[in-house]
Write an enzyme that holds these catalytic residues in place. Sequence first.
Site, PDB file in Angstrom:
ATOM      1  CD  GLU A  82      38.467  44.949  27.190  1.00  0.00           C
ATOM      2  OE1 GLU A  82      38.632  46.021  27.780  1.00  0.00           O
ATOM      3  OE2 GLU A  82      37.807  44.002  27.660  1.00  0.00           O
ATOM      4  CG  ASP A 126      37.604  39.177  24.769  1.00  0.00           C
ATOM      5  OD1 ASP A 126      37.300  40.223  24.142  1.00  0.00           O
ATOM      6  OD2 ASP A 126      38.464  39.181  25.678  1.00  0.00           O
TER       7      ASP A 126
END
Length: 377
Positions: free
Chosen positions: A133, A68
Amino acid sequence: MSAVIDLTRELIRRRSVTPDDAGCLPLIAERLERVGFRIEHLRFGEVDNLWATHGAAEPVLAFLGHTDVVPPGPEERWRFPPFEPTEHDGMLYGRGAADMKGSVAAMVVALERFVTSHPQHSGTVGLLLTSDEEGVALHGVREVVEHFARSGQRIDACVVGEPSAKETLGDLIRVGRRGSLSGTLTVKGVQGHVAYPDKALNPIHRFAPALAALAAERWDDGNADFPPTSFQVSNIHAGTGANNVIPGELVALINFRFSTASTADGLRGRTEAILRAHDVAFDLDWHLSGHPFLAPPGGRLRRITAEVCRELCGIDPEESTGGGTSDGRFIAPMGAEVIELGPVNATIHKVDECVSLADLERLPDLYEAICDRMLRQ
């Protein structure tokens, strides 16, 4: 085009803004499955996670990363479109190029090479990836570790691909991180007219001396591995917007970045004691993002990583515990030795994020060398 640059470009093209993986993990899983990795897809809430392993013995060496990325911001301010990977003047531009799709691609290429060259390697090598994250990080590695605890999966050593370098690949490795403890502090007052302060209680006035004491407090002196613990107020709000109203409450967001010289419980207790000593009526909602962790100075992974940087990059790396937090904070409590090694971090989260093509080409060599020294028969 090289394998690592080709894969990095493919990953950048996927608009994987947290928590949307946008197909990155299936792409990686398919590649690793072709060279013999066992694939486990772990979905918690809206978050996709991937655990790929090769081998079945101990020790377990894991590589950790995330697919991400943060939002690009105003795309018109980018020199090149943020999700259209572009090479220019020796750099590869795109959101996630440095944080951390370049590292993820390098890990994949390194693992493919290693298991192809050493199919009977000792121990187990694994790749753990998450798409959560950069966000709240509740259903990513945090929840994967809870799953591992239930299933009995261990990790003995972990390389995190966060961008660690300052100026060139290999000049800095992170051997630990500070803990992060945040609090939402609500100071209670009594709203009233500014002309009649005797009929009100101004929470700003009540909090000001306590804030001065908190800011002046020496929380600890740090130690050989960590700087002293820091206290910061990141947001503060009070008032109705009118200049003739004493507010009824004040809300402040506070944060400690703390070393192993302090504990979260100790910092909570001392903060609340200072507030009470200044006769502040308050509520304080604490959130512990992660405890500090440190790879021991004599640790095998720490020693090997430094050796690899010296030999392949020609640099004696700085061994640092600086910076913010990473998903390594969830792996370290498993008893794992955790280090972070990745490209230059100068442009992460910025407009025109980019990574050096030369550094990206060399990064799989570093990761493969770590595998080789940790696990080769």
